[in-house]
Design a protein around this motif. Sequence first.
Motif, short mmCIF file in Angstrom:
data_model
loop_
_atom_site.label_atom_id
_atom_site.label_comp_id
_atom_site.label_asym_id
_atom_site.label_seq_id
_atom_site.Cartn_x
_atom_site.Cartn_y
_atom_site.Cartn_z
N PHE A 1 -5.52 5.28 5.90
CA PHE A 1 -4.47 4.28 6.13
C PHE A 1 -3.37 4.86 7.01
CE2 PHE A 1 -0.41 2.37 4.53
CZ PHE A 1 -0.57 1.13 5.11
N LEU B 1 -7.14 -3.16 -0.54
CA LEU B 1 -5.90 -3.50 0.15
C LEU B 1 -5.84 -2.88 1.54
CD1 LEU B 1 -3.06 -3.37 -2.54
CD2 LEU B 1 -3.98 -5.37 -1.35
N ILE B 2 -6.33 -1.65 1.65
CA ILE B 2 -6.33 -0.98 2.95
C ILE B 2 -7.24 -1.70 3.93
CG2 ILE B 2 -7.02 1.16 4.13
CD1 ILE B 2 -6.04 2.67 1.65
N LYS C 1 2.63 1.58 -3.48
CA LYS C 1 1.76 1.48 -4.66
C LYS C 1 1.39 2.89 -5.13
CE LYS C 1 -2.19 -1.27 -6.22
NZ LYS C 1 -2.84 -0.28 -7.07
N ARG D 1 -6.07 6.99 1.50
CA ARG D 1 -4.67 7.02 1.89
C ARG D 1 -4.51 7.70 3.26
NH1 ARG D 1 -0.66 6.28 -1.71
NH2 ARG D 1 -1.96 7.04 -3.44
N TYR E 1 -5.53 -4.89 4.96
CA TYR E 1 -4.53 -4.62 5.99
C TYR E 1 -5.19 -4.46 7.36
CZ TYR E 1 -1.50 -1.93 9.03
OH TYR E 1 -0.80 -1.49 10.13
N ILE F 1 0.83 -1.20 0.00
CA ILE F 1 0.00 0.00 0.00
C ILE F 1 0.87 1.25 0.00
CG2 ILE F 1 -1.69 1.34 1.33
CD1 ILE F 1 -2.72 -1.35 2.43
N VAL G 1 -3.90 4.54 -4.85
CA VAL G 1 -4.49 4.05 -3.61
C VAL G 1 -5.47 2.93 -3.92
CG1 VAL G 1 -6.34 5.76 -3.67
CG2 VAL G 1 -5.64 4.77 -1.49
N SER G 2 -5.50 1.91 -3.04
CA SER G 2 -6.36 0.75 -3.23
C SER G 2 -7.19 0.51 -1.97
CB SER G 2 -5.52 -0.50 -3.56
OG SER G 2 -6.32 -1.65 -3.60
#
Length: 294
Positions: free
Chosen positions: A270, A138-139, A131, A267, A142, A128, A134-135
């Motif tokens: 995160f 995936l966040i 990368k 983001r 996590y 993350i 931003v995904s």
Amino acid sequence: MRSSNPVFSREGSFTREPGYAGFGTPQAGSPHAGNPYGDNPYGNNPYAQQVPGQVPLTDDQLVEMYRAPSAGPLATGRMTLDDVVARTAMTLLTLVAFGALAWFALPARNFGFAGAASLIAFVVGLVITFKPNVSPPLILLYAALEGFAIGAVTHVLNTIWPGIAIQAVLGTAAVFGAMLFAYKSGRIRVTPRYTRIGIAIGLGFAVLLMVNVLAGMFGSGLNLWAGPLGVAVGLIGIAIGAFYLTLDFNEIERAIAQGAPQKEAWRAAFGLTLSLVWIYIEMLRLIASLRGDD
């Protein structure tokens, strides 16, 4: 905008996308290069007549258009503070839900699943961080993995020191509230010098912890969860986590002011989650060291 915070330092993070709000730079040789009006039929001639067949606006329509409110961040797809709050809430709720799952599903003192989840979460966090785009999935992944690991560890510690979980949660919330107040009131100002010194201390602290973990695998590591040493390490760790919170606040404030795309709120969520997880773990260390054998 470039940031010293590794979470926010990716190319394109917290910046307007090319062509954002119609102000992108035309490519050389394009029919509109050098023409700020693009396809506007009146762009080259401010006195041009209306296109034949176009119905002219009435006086009432013109007055209504003039009085209409301008488009806000939500209408233009820009990030707002509400977006950050909503995404952070989703991320933290995911973390808490999987933490509760580990608490009730895993037997006490079973660190195998917690260790595996923690390692996978670490890898996902690196992906993350580095990368470019931003995904959100995936966040959330996590958050789920980190929550599972923290839930299992907290359950073990809570069997040794009953009540440590709620104490750590309240302590983390207190640190967050105190740093938010200090930042918003101007008592803490994020300057380049402040950022450089804080990041250097944080990296050094993380390296020392990793070295101690590696040494512990060979039976020569220090116990950083008990006694005066544990108290000192916990206090330093909490201070570093609080420092990273101020960086998060500053980056979020700047991103909103610069009109970052709405997706960048993930983001920001995160980054805040990373800081809060760090503070929570160090709070567990501090409380465990203070309570000792009680």
